[in-house]
Scaffold this motif. Structure first.
Motif, mmCIF file in Angstrom:
data_model
loop_
_atom_site.group_PDB
_atom_site.id
_atom_site.type_symbol
_atom_site.label_atom_id
_atom_site.label_comp_id
_atom_site.label_asym_id
_atom_site.label_seq_id
_atom_site.Cartn_x
_atom_site.Cartn_y
_atom_site.Cartn_z
ATOM 1 N N ASP A 1 0.826 -1.205 0.000
ATOM 2 C CA ASP A 1 0.000 0.000 0.000
ATOM 3 C C ASP A 1 0.862 1.258 0.000
ATOM 4 O O ASP A 1 0.552 2.238 -0.701
ATOM 5 N N ARG A 2 1.962 1.236 0.734
ATOM 6 C CA ARG A 2 2.839 2.401 0.780
ATOM 7 C C ARG A 2 3.569 2.598 -0.541
ATOM 8 O O ARG A 2 3.794 3.742 -0.973
ATOM 9 N N ALA B 1 2.307 1.713 -3.483
ATOM 10 C CA ALA B 1 1.292 2.231 -4.396
ATOM 11 C C ALA B 1 1.066 3.725 -4.168
ATOM 12 O O ALA B 1 0.943 4.500 -5.129
ATOM 13 N N ASP B 2 1.023 4.139 -2.905
ATOM 14 C CA ASP B 2 0.835 5.563 -2.598
ATOM 15 C C ASP B 2 2.007 6.385 -3.123
ATOM 16 O O ASP B 2 1.813 7.488 -3.674
ATOM 17 N N LEU C 1 4.083 5.661 -5.632
ATOM 18 C CA LEU C 1 4.066 5.716 -7.092
ATOM 19 C C LEU C 1 2.973 6.652 -7.586
ATOM 20 O O LEU C 1 3.167 7.400 -8.560
ATOM 21 N N ALA C 2 1.804 6.615 -6.929
ATOM 22 C CA ALA C 2 0.705 7.492 -7.328
ATOM 23 C C ALA C 2 1.063 8.964 -7.112
ATOM 24 O O ALA C 2 0.632 9.842 -7.876
ATOM 25 N N ALA C 3 1.881 9.233 -6.066
ATOM 26 C CA ALA C 3 2.268 10.606 -5.769
ATOM 27 C C ALA C 3 3.503 11.049 -6.547
ATOM 28 O O ALA C 3 3.939 12.198 -6.440
ATOM 29 N N GLY C 4 4.076 10.120 -7.332
ATOM 30 C CA GLY C 4 5.280 10.450 -8.090
ATOM 31 C C GLY C 4 6.514 10.567 -7.223
ATOM 32 O O GLY C 4 7.478 11.249 -7.594
ATOM 33 N N THR C 5 6.510 9.883 -6.067
ATOM 34 C CA THR C 5 7.652 9.908 -5.151
ATOM 35 C C THR C 5 8.497 8.667 -5.358
ATOM 36 O O THR C 5 8.072 7.559 -5.010
#
Length: 278
Positions: free
Chosen positions: A250-251, A253-254, A256-260
């Motif tokens: 989950d972390r 995915a978060d 990658l979604a935030a572009g970090t």
């Protein structure tokens, strides 16, 4: 002919006796009753809480009441495996013995079946790209190509216990055993089965050993994987520009979604999310 690679970090345990099949089948994560000579099964012995105590490959020998098994296991856990098997023996007609002084485990990468004398030989059940696995007499001629085997293992997304996950602390799903033919979800009861089944049916796997690619020097095993200021996992084994890390999905995915971009030891890691290559 492909190189025969000696796996010195592995030990060999023999299980024999009239009750050997039922004894082993009722303990481990995979179906031993259907295992035929010439094949191998990837299995684990779990704690009642469902965590991996020891993982190993199992080879069958003989038929009927003479049927026995050779276990290719981590050498450093061999004595613990023998002790734990003894705990569950009760009145079963079964015996278990270390064979590591006379037998050894070998790997052969490639498609062609190796033409060397061996007590047991089978395709590695975890991944087609890992070729063949053998148990043969100690002293069998082998080449110093262990790095080639490690590179193939990592490319296939196959974790190594003690490096990519901690024995006694990781569930089978976290070590990708469900993706690497290490769990039979139809065989019935075994130690820890309820936890493993619940994880599958409720999709509760929060962490997995996940392959990554790195530009530059790969992080050392144990290095924290960070996304921004959040720890998302820990790096494990690596070879060249590829490695494995135990990651909170989950972390990741978060992030990658935030572009970090995730990093470890200052190196940016590119994760291959999904099923390991076969």
């Amino acid at each position: 002919m492909s190189a025969v690679i000696s796996l010195e970090e592995r030990g060999v345990v023999e299980i024999s006796g009239a009750d050997a099949t039922n004894f082993l089948h009722n303990l481990v994560t995979n179906d031993i009753a259907k295992l035929a000579p010439g094949d191998a099964r990837f299995c684990a012995l779990l704690a009642p809480q469902g965590k991996i105590l020891i993982d190993f490959l199992v080879f069958a020998q003989g038929e009927g009441e003479t049927r026995g098994y050779l276990l290719d296991c981590p050498k450093e856990l061999e004595l613990d495996l023998l002790r734990r098997l003894g705990m569950y023996k009760l009145r079963a007609a079964v015996s278990f013995t270390s064979k590591s002084d006379e037998l050894a485990a070998f790997a052969v990468l490639g498609e062609a079946r190796p033409k060397i004398p061996a007590l047991a030989i089978a395709r590695d059940p975890r991944s087609e790209t890992l070729g063949w696995r053998l148990i043969a007499p100690r002293g069998t001629k082998a080449e110093d190509a262990h790095e080639d085997y490690q590179a193939a293992r990592i490319a296939a997304g196959v974790p190594q216990g003690g490096v990519d996950f901690v024995y006694g602390d990781a569930f089978p799903h976290e070590a990708n055993m469900d993706l690497l033919a290490g769990v039979d979800f139809t065989k019935g009861c075994y130690i820890g089965q309820e936890v493993v089944a619940r994880t599958k049916h409720r999709n509760l796997a929060r962490k997995r050993v996940t392959p990554y690619h790195v530009d530059g020097k790969a992080p050392a095993p144990g290095t924290k994987v960070i996304a921004g200021e959040i720890e998302i996992g820990v790096a494990g084994s690596h070879s060249g520009d590829r490695g494995l890390a135990l990651i909170r999905l989950d972390r990741l995915a978060d992030a990658l979604a935030a572009g970090t971009p995730p990093t470890a030891g200052g190196a940016p890691l590119q994760f291959a999310v999904g099923r390991p290559a076969s």
